[in-house]
Design an enzyme around this catalytic site. Structure first.
Site: not given
Lengths: 293, 369
Positions: B133, B261, B296
């Site tokens: 990610c 994040h 996400h």
């Protein structure tokens, strides 16, 4: 610019047909790799991750280095495909509710370098680069760049591969029956002041690496080992090397660099520069090395 | 450090099929949450997701699936730049392909599996980086380094991930999904929201306007701790942030905002907030995360964060984080409506990935660097 030292490392021991981290392992040897690599649940990650971890351990063996200044870069490619396939099969056969979530991380291409980083404690960075036969040159390019920028003192550049269900299935679909080698080759690249060798002024050093459309990078360098990828997936190269008989996919560059370094070490009695390159279509991957005996 | 400036940006998200519509929706605090049942995906289980509207999810013979479609859309938004190098990242772009593998591959799919990922070859060879990610932000970092080193004067960075059965089931089985979406940094947050989409940007080197937003600093690290969980000490993330600030020649008090994040998980958000509090101490800071709104985006999450940071710096507006009405998760976290920051201010963006990769990138106008 400070010298960036190179030290070759291999994830396999010499035995039988295995030489310098390259060959065809037996099933027993493969099992042993999983046991020795240090990755928890190693079988879920697959053999390529095990090879990466073993090679990283070999590269850093004896190196007293600040782990926060060690990075790992491995060759990208379809190596996580088997883990992803197993995950999908598990969904199909057992249902969503019974899939083991511990198998999720292994489905990522970055699983091999990050698992290797956890094994050796490398905390500067850990990622995979590239996706095809030129990938290792991209790995060297990034490693060289990050060392020059002082992001790390050492980078373990990994070129690892093995046959897998996904790979063999794809080859079968394409009607190709070439052998896929097991490969676990690494190069520990170290900024001069951090070199592990006792004689930092000698040995191999990496002066640069590139990936682009230039057909003759570093044209002033006369000693060149130039490979070319054929349509059959095999690589022609001026030295005898196994990629003329089988494939190592995204680890190919590591095999070519090792072959060239072996040749230089055997034949050159004085300092020299040499370029190792591979051409695929209109793209060239290349690395410039120096040698001081 | 002669890092490049941002020439153009593009995006495809659940909030909009381009960057302007995505940005306006982010500023307005809009979120789009649907379920996989709405799209007849991944049955029989129903998962909350944030999905791109009208994304073609069929794989028809060739190697093109929904993730390839996202890359196509992103590249079509980029200006024609024939000399630009392309940098790319994805997490599970190929998993569409692998589902076909179980039913028998076509030769195009076999070719794709062996080394030509997705549909990027239409624009030329792409340099791929895989860092879970954090991959999209890593790709941007490599592009920035190449621009600074003179390897290229123009770089296109693209990152995308489509809804993936592997990721959806995997996160669900790990207990990491929020029951009704994600609320990053909220006291009663309960997990992340699976999203899909892509982000793209074009870097350029050379003459820039005073309004130009540049990369100011870069930092990275790796936890080397656990396959999925972040290091609870936060040491590695703090090191990436500190490296970034040092690279930019700035102190924490020179940074006005952070695009975190911020996935909405209990552990991850707590660690990230603790690190920010440790680094910034008493210095004022505004923090946001967009994952409650778009979900996400997996491999593309970090690159989307970079777009948000760039636009926030350029416009002086930092989008809010999704939260419940009246809730104040932390004084630093922006909720409700967007926060005003100084136009051109230094804004930090963060991305972390499975296996512990952390990337920190600082953007803003040149005088801050």
């Amino acid at each position: 610019m400070n010298r960036i030292h190179c030290k070759l490392a291999h994830g396999f021991q010499q035995s039988g047909e295995i030489q310098n981290g390259f060959g065809k392992l037996s099933d027993e040897e493969r099992c042993e790799m999983f046991a020795r690599c240090g990755i928890r649940h190693a079988a879920a990650y697959g053999l390529q991750a095990a090879f990466c971890a073993l090679t990283a351990k070999a590269a850093l063996d004896g190196a007293a280095a600040d782990r926060a200044r060690i990075g790992i870069i491995s060759n990208g490619g379809p190596w996580s495909a088997d883990a992803a396939l197993a995950f999908l099969r598990s969904i199909d056969e057992r249902g969503h509710q019974f899939v083991n979530p511990l198998t999720l991380p292994a489905t990522l291409v970055s699983a091999a370098p990050t698992a290797s980083a956890a094994v050796v404690g490398a905390r500067a960075f850990a990622f995979a680069a590239g996706f095809d036969e030129l990938a290792f040159f991209e790995v060297l390019m990034r490693a060289h760049q990050l060392l020059r920028r002082d992001v790390a003192n050492h980078v373990v550049a990994l070129g690892c591969c093995t046959g897998s269900e996904a790979l063999h299935g794809a080859l079968e679909t394409l009607g190709q029956s070439t052998c896929v080698f097991d490969c676990a080759i690494g190069i520990l690249l170290s900024a001069q002041q951090s070199a592990p060798d006792a004689s930092p002024a000698t040995g191999f050093a990496l002066s640069g690496a590139m990936m682009g459309v230039e057909r003759h990078p570093w044209p002033a360098v006369t000693r060149r080992y130039k490979g070319e990828l054929g349509e059959d997936g095999l690589i022609s190269f001026p030295l005898e090397q196994p990629l003329s008989r089988g494939r190592a996919f995204s680890a190919s560059g590591a095999v070519l660099c090792q072959a060239a370094m072996d040749d230089i070490g055997r034949t050159q009695t004085g300092p020299c520069e040499f370029v190792v390159s591979c051409v695929k279509g209109d793209t060239t991957g290349a690395a410039l090395f120096t040698w001081r005996p | 450090m002669n890092y490049p400036h941002i020439v153009d940006v593009g995006a495809v998200t659940s909030l909009g099929l381009d960057w302007p519509s995505t940005w306006q929706a982010l500023l307005a605090g809009r979120a789009r949450i649907t379920t996989t049942a709405d799209m007849h995906l991944f049955e029989p289980t129903v998962f909350p997701v944030s999905a791109v509207e009208n994304l073609d999810r069929e794989i028809r013979g060739s190697a093109n699936g929904p993730c390839a479609g996202l890359f196509d859309r992103l590249l079509s938004q980029a200006p024609a730049t024939p000399d630009a190098r392309i940098y790319a990242s994805t997490n599970h772009g190929e998993s569409d392909l692998l589902r076909s593998f179980l039913r028998g591959l076509t030769s195009e799919q076999a070719d794709a599996l062996l080394g030509e990922p997705l549909a990027l070859t239409a624009r030329g060879r792409a340099s791929f980086t895989y860092a879970a990610c954090a991959g999209g932000l890593h790709a941007a970092v490599h592009a920035a380094f190449d621009c600074a080193d003179g390897i290229t004067e123009k770089a296109i960075v693209v990152s995308a991930d489509a809804l993936s059965l592997i990721e959806t089931v995997g996160f669900a089985r790990a207990g990491a999904l929020g029951k009704q979406g994600a609320r990053p940094f909220a006291a009663d947050r309960d997990g992340l929201l699976i999203g899909e989409g892509g982000a793209g940007l074009v870097f350029g080197v050379g003459p820039y306007s005073d309004d130009g937003i540049h990369i100011l600093g870069i930092g990275m690290s790796c936890d080397a701790f656990h396959p999925t969980d972040p290091d609870p000490s936060g040491e590695s993330l703090a090191r990436a942030i500190t490296m970034c600030l040092e690279d930019a020649g700035l102190q924490p008090e020179h940074v006005e905002a952070v695009v975190a994040h911020g996935t909405g998980t209990k552990k991850g958000d707590a660690i990230e907030l603790a690190v920010l509090q440790r680094v910034w101490g008493r210095a004022p800071l505004r923090v946001t995360s967009v994952k409650g709104q778009v979900g996400h985006l997996m491999g593309a999450a970090g690159l989307l964060n970079l777009l948000v940071a760039c636009e926030a710096s350029r416009s002086g507006k930092l989008p809010p984080t999704v939260s419940r009405t009246g809730e104040q998760p932390d004084p630093a976290v922006v909720t409700g409506c967007y926060a005003s920051i100084t136009p051109g201010a230094a804004v930090l963006c963060l991305a972390s990935g499975f296996g512990g990769n952390n990337v920190a990138v600082l953007v803003g106008r040149r005088q801050h660097g």
